[in-house]
Design a protein around this motif. Structure first.
Motif, PDB file in Angstrom:
ATOM      1  N   PHE A 174       0.863  -1.181   0.000  1.00 23.17           N
ATOM      2  CA  PHE A 174       0.000   0.000   0.000  1.00 23.17           C
ATOM      3  C   PHE A 174       0.902   1.233   0.000  1.00 23.17           C
ATOM      4  CE2 PHE A 174      -2.703  -3.278   1.598  1.00 23.17           C
ATOM      5  CZ  PHE A 174      -4.015  -2.884   1.399  1.00 23.17           C
ATOM      6  N   PRO A 190      -5.706   6.629   1.273  1.00 23.03           N
ATOM      7  CA  PRO A 190      -6.890   5.785   1.157  1.00 23.03           C
ATOM      8  C   PRO A 190      -8.043   6.340   0.331  1.00 23.03           C
ATOM      9  CG  PRO A 190      -6.796   6.771   3.332  1.00 23.03           C
ATOM     10  CD  PRO A 190      -5.514   7.120   2.635  1.00 23.03           C
ATOM     11  N   GLY A 205      -6.698   1.687  -2.523  1.00 26.72           N
ATOM     12  CA  GLY A 205      -6.694   1.063  -1.203  1.00 26.72           C
ATOM     13  C   GLY A 205      -7.741  -0.030  -1.090  1.00 26.72           C
ATOM     14  N   GLY A 265       0.609   5.269   2.054  1.00 25.84           N
ATOM     15  CA  GLY A 265      -0.184   4.078   2.341  1.00 25.84           C
ATOM     16  C   GLY A 265      -0.482   3.875   3.814  1.00 25.84           C
ATOM     17  N   ASN A 318      -3.986   4.584   5.297  1.00 27.13           N
ATOM     18  CA  ASN A 318      -5.080   3.620   5.224  1.00 27.13           C
ATOM     19  C   ASN A 318      -5.411   3.038   6.590  1.00 27.13           C
ATOM     20  OD1 ASN A 318      -5.882   2.814   2.272  1.00 27.13           O
ATOM     21  ND2 ASN A 318      -3.682   3.176   2.241  1.00 27.13           N
TER      22      ASN A 318
END
Length: 118
Positions: free
Chosen positions: A8, A12, A18, A43, A46
């Motif tokens: 990731f 998000p 995501g 990432g 997220n």
């Protein structure tokens, strides 16, 4: 058993990346592949608790990370440098993770059969 790492790298909301990465992780794990999740750069966002994506017209998929243990996804790594860049602590994250250095992430990526970047 095939080993897959899902990386990731993007924030998000604002793109489907995501959610698609999480869906792929759960689907792959349901087909008995060994799945690792790795969060780096944007990432890491997220994983923040109590997001309200519906306020910007996005769907809330963050709670679905809580289903990872049901799918036997045990390896969830987060870059400690990326967390520090955003000033995030483990208590602010929605799931339990292993905070690791970039070198540990590189080592983990070398152990898998396939790396998918989102």
């Amino acid at each position: 058993m095939k080993k897959v790492a899902i990386l990731f790298r993007r924030a998000p909301h604002g793109s489907p990346h995501g959610r698609e990465a999480l869906d792929l992780a759960l689907l792959s794990a349901s087909f008995e592949q060994e799945v690792s999740l790795i969060f780096v750069d944007d990432g890491v966002l997220n994983l923040i608790k109590d997001q309200q994506p519906e306020r910007v017209g996005a769907k809330d998929y963050i709670a679905t990370f809580g289903a990872l243990p049901l799918y036997d996804v045990e390896t969830v790594l987060v870059c400690e440098e990326s967390l520090a860049e955003y000033g995030l602590e483990s208590t602010q994250l929605t799931i339990e993770v292993d905070k690791v250095s970039p070198s540990v992430i590189t080592e983990e990526l070398s152990k898998v059969d396939e790396v998918l970047v989102f």
